[in-house]
Design a protein around this motif. Sequence first.
Motif, PDB file in Angstrom:
ATOM      1  N   LYS B  57       0.845  -1.203   0.000  1.00 30.31           N
ATOM      2  CA  LYS B  57       0.000   0.000   0.000  1.00 30.31           C
ATOM      3  C   LYS B  57       0.876   1.248   0.000  1.00 30.31           C
ATOM      4  CE  LYS B  57      -0.845  -0.296   4.987  1.00 30.31           C
ATOM      5  NZ  LYS B  57      -0.459   0.801   5.859  1.00 30.31           N
ATOM      6  N   GLU B  59       0.818   5.090   0.878  1.00 31.03           N
ATOM      7  CA  GLU B  59      -0.021   5.759   1.861  1.00 31.03           C
ATOM      8  C   GLU B  59       0.497   7.157   2.167  1.00 31.03           C
ATOM      9  OE1 GLU B  59      -2.156   3.527   5.469  1.00 31.03           O
ATOM     10  OE2 GLU B  59      -0.043   3.935   5.839  1.00 31.03           O
ATOM     11  N   ILE B  69      -4.930   6.049   1.691  1.00 33.76           N
ATOM     12  CA  ILE B  69      -4.248   5.152   0.763  1.00 33.76           C
ATOM     13  C   ILE B  69      -4.393   5.662  -0.665  1.00 33.76           C
ATOM     14  CG2 ILE B  69      -4.224   2.828  -0.202  1.00 33.76           C
ATOM     15  CD1 ILE B  69      -4.781   1.822   2.611  1.00 33.76           C
ATOM     16  N   SER B  71      -2.754   4.184  -3.367  1.00 35.85           N
ATOM     17  CA  SER B  71      -2.996   3.012  -4.206  1.00 35.85           C
ATOM     18  C   SER B  71      -2.540   1.728  -3.530  1.00 35.85           C
ATOM     19  CB  SER B  71      -2.315   3.156  -5.566  1.00 35.85           C
ATOM     20  OG  SER B  71      -0.938   3.277  -5.407  1.00 35.85           O
ATOM     21  N   PHE B  72      -3.126   0.642  -3.971  1.00 39.47           N
ATOM     22  CA  PHE B  72      -2.636  -0.687  -3.654  1.00 39.47           C
ATOM     23  C   PHE B  72      -1.805  -1.152  -4.838  1.00 39.47           C
ATOM     24  CE2 PHE B  72      -6.805  -0.566  -1.401  1.00 39.47           C
ATOM     25  CZ  PHE B  72      -6.326  -0.714  -0.106  1.00 39.47           C
ATOM     26  N   GLU B  79       5.397   0.170  -8.499  1.00 39.51           N
ATOM     27  CA  GLU B  79       5.017   1.160  -7.496  1.00 39.51           C
ATOM     28  C   GLU B  79       6.231   1.804  -6.864  1.00 39.51           C
ATOM     29  OE1 GLU B  79       2.870   3.391  -6.908  1.00 39.51           O
ATOM     30  OE2 GLU B  79       1.195   2.048  -6.444  1.00 39.51           O
ATOM     31  N   ILE B  98       1.344  -5.207   2.882  1.00 43.02           N
ATOM     32  CA  ILE B  98       0.124  -5.740   3.506  1.00 43.02           C
ATOM     33  C   ILE B  98       0.267  -7.254   3.661  1.00 43.02           C
ATOM     34  CG2 ILE B  98      -2.381  -6.024   3.212  1.00 43.02           C
ATOM     35  CD1 ILE B  98      -2.425  -3.430   1.667  1.00 43.02           C
ATOM     36  N   VAL B 166      -7.436  -7.495   1.684  1.00 39.21           N
ATOM     37  CA  VAL B 166      -7.179  -6.223   2.373  1.00 39.21           C
ATOM     38  C   VAL B 166      -8.161  -6.022   3.533  1.00 39.21           C
ATOM     39  CG1 VAL B 166      -7.184  -3.725   2.069  1.00 39.21           C
ATOM     40  CG2 VAL B 166      -6.258  -5.186   0.273  1.00 39.21           C
ATOM     41  N   LEU B 170      -8.332  -0.623   5.751  1.00 41.40           N
ATOM     42  CA  LEU B 170      -7.523  -0.107   4.646  1.00 41.40           C
ATOM     43  C   LEU B 170      -8.377   0.199   3.424  1.00 41.40           C
ATOM     44  CD1 LEU B 170      -4.323  -2.328   4.869  1.00 41.40           C
ATOM     45  CD2 LEU B 170      -4.804  -0.144   5.958  1.00 41.40           C
ATOM     46  N   TYR B 174      -8.702   3.799   1.449  1.00 38.77           N
ATOM     47  CA  TYR B 174      -8.546   3.958  -0.004  1.00 38.77           C
ATOM     48  C   TYR B 174      -9.745   4.689  -0.604  1.00 38.77           C
ATOM     49  CZ  TYR B 174      -8.024   2.677  -4.956  1.00 38.77           C
ATOM     50  OH  TYR B 174      -7.910   2.716  -6.321  1.00 38.77           O
TER      51      TYR B 174
END
Lengths: 187, 187
Positions: B57, B59, B69, B71-72, B79, B98, B166, B170, B174
Amino acid sequence: MQDIFREHIEKVIPLTDEEFAFVFSHFSYQRYKKRQYLIREDDHVEHAYFVVSGLLKLEYTDLSAKRHIVSFAMEDWWETDFMAYFNGTKATMSLQCIEDTDVLCLSLADYHKLCSGLKKMERFFLKKSNSGHIASQQRILSFLTSNAKERYDQLLQQYPSLFQRVPKTLLAAYLGISRETLSRLSY
Amino acid sequence: MQDIFREHIEKVIPLTDEEFAFVFSHFSYQRYKKRQYLIREDDHVEHAYFVVSGLLKLEYTDLSAKRHIVSFAMEDWWETDFMAYFNGTKATMSLQCIEDTDVLCLSLADYHKLCSGLKKMERFFLKKSNSGHIASQQRILSFLTSNAKERYDQLLQQYPSLFQRVPKTLLAAYLGISRETLSRLSY
């Protein structure tokens, strides 16, 4: 106009006169009047646009016919419905002039030809795309973390000129607030 | 792991065995445990990460210490705090596991070396960056046009597996809603 465009590209990659002529040959020039559409929803999206002068809004109309502004595009910006442009799908957004606007137009076929013919243009577009991605992430953050007043202040700080050039109704549609809320914030 | 990564790249550009070896030599492999940080706020951001397996995640913590959040990132995603990575500024976001997560790490210096050494990798990253930009625009649209219930439904439709993987707290962070609102939506 060629000077502005060349300077814009050379901020990222240097070009010889010959290379710039090659780049420029892939674009066509168009002048649009205030309120004219470059893209309408459901259109086939032919071009990505570099804004030479003027101001555009990229707008989405929801099921209840309410309009939401995804972004403004002014001098030196690239804009189109990128999803439709790259995926060959129909436009889900419209692109319309807020002022008389001069643009340079690049078709997807010419985008690919340009990148193949002059590899360093891929580096240029990569830089632009990364910057666009970062700007979008910042806007997502502002929706997550900020209230209407804070989003208003951020916009004012980032793009003070927008407040002279854009009617209040459109600023509200960009900030995701009502025209009335905006009036309370701006006095 | 090399197979997954090669397949991921070859969805965009074909590679010879030699070219893939060259690409792969720019990455280092890291395994992180659940709850471990890849990036903390104010860190110097060393790497962009390709997720081989697991879930991360990204954050942002606001001034009132509330976490949001951005993005995941799961299998096959890239990322990092892209703004800090590309601009050499300090991280404004944290990146945390996560689940136990395996990643391939690419430093900015190696990113540039890779793009110079094998030009078609610029095409690959351009494709990825364009997709990321499009996904961010869609998320901005969802904030502008959708209420909490609709954003929940969109997420469920796009990434059903997230709802297994998730924790609810969380998901709420998001979607930009409270844990209580999420509970009302999900029953």
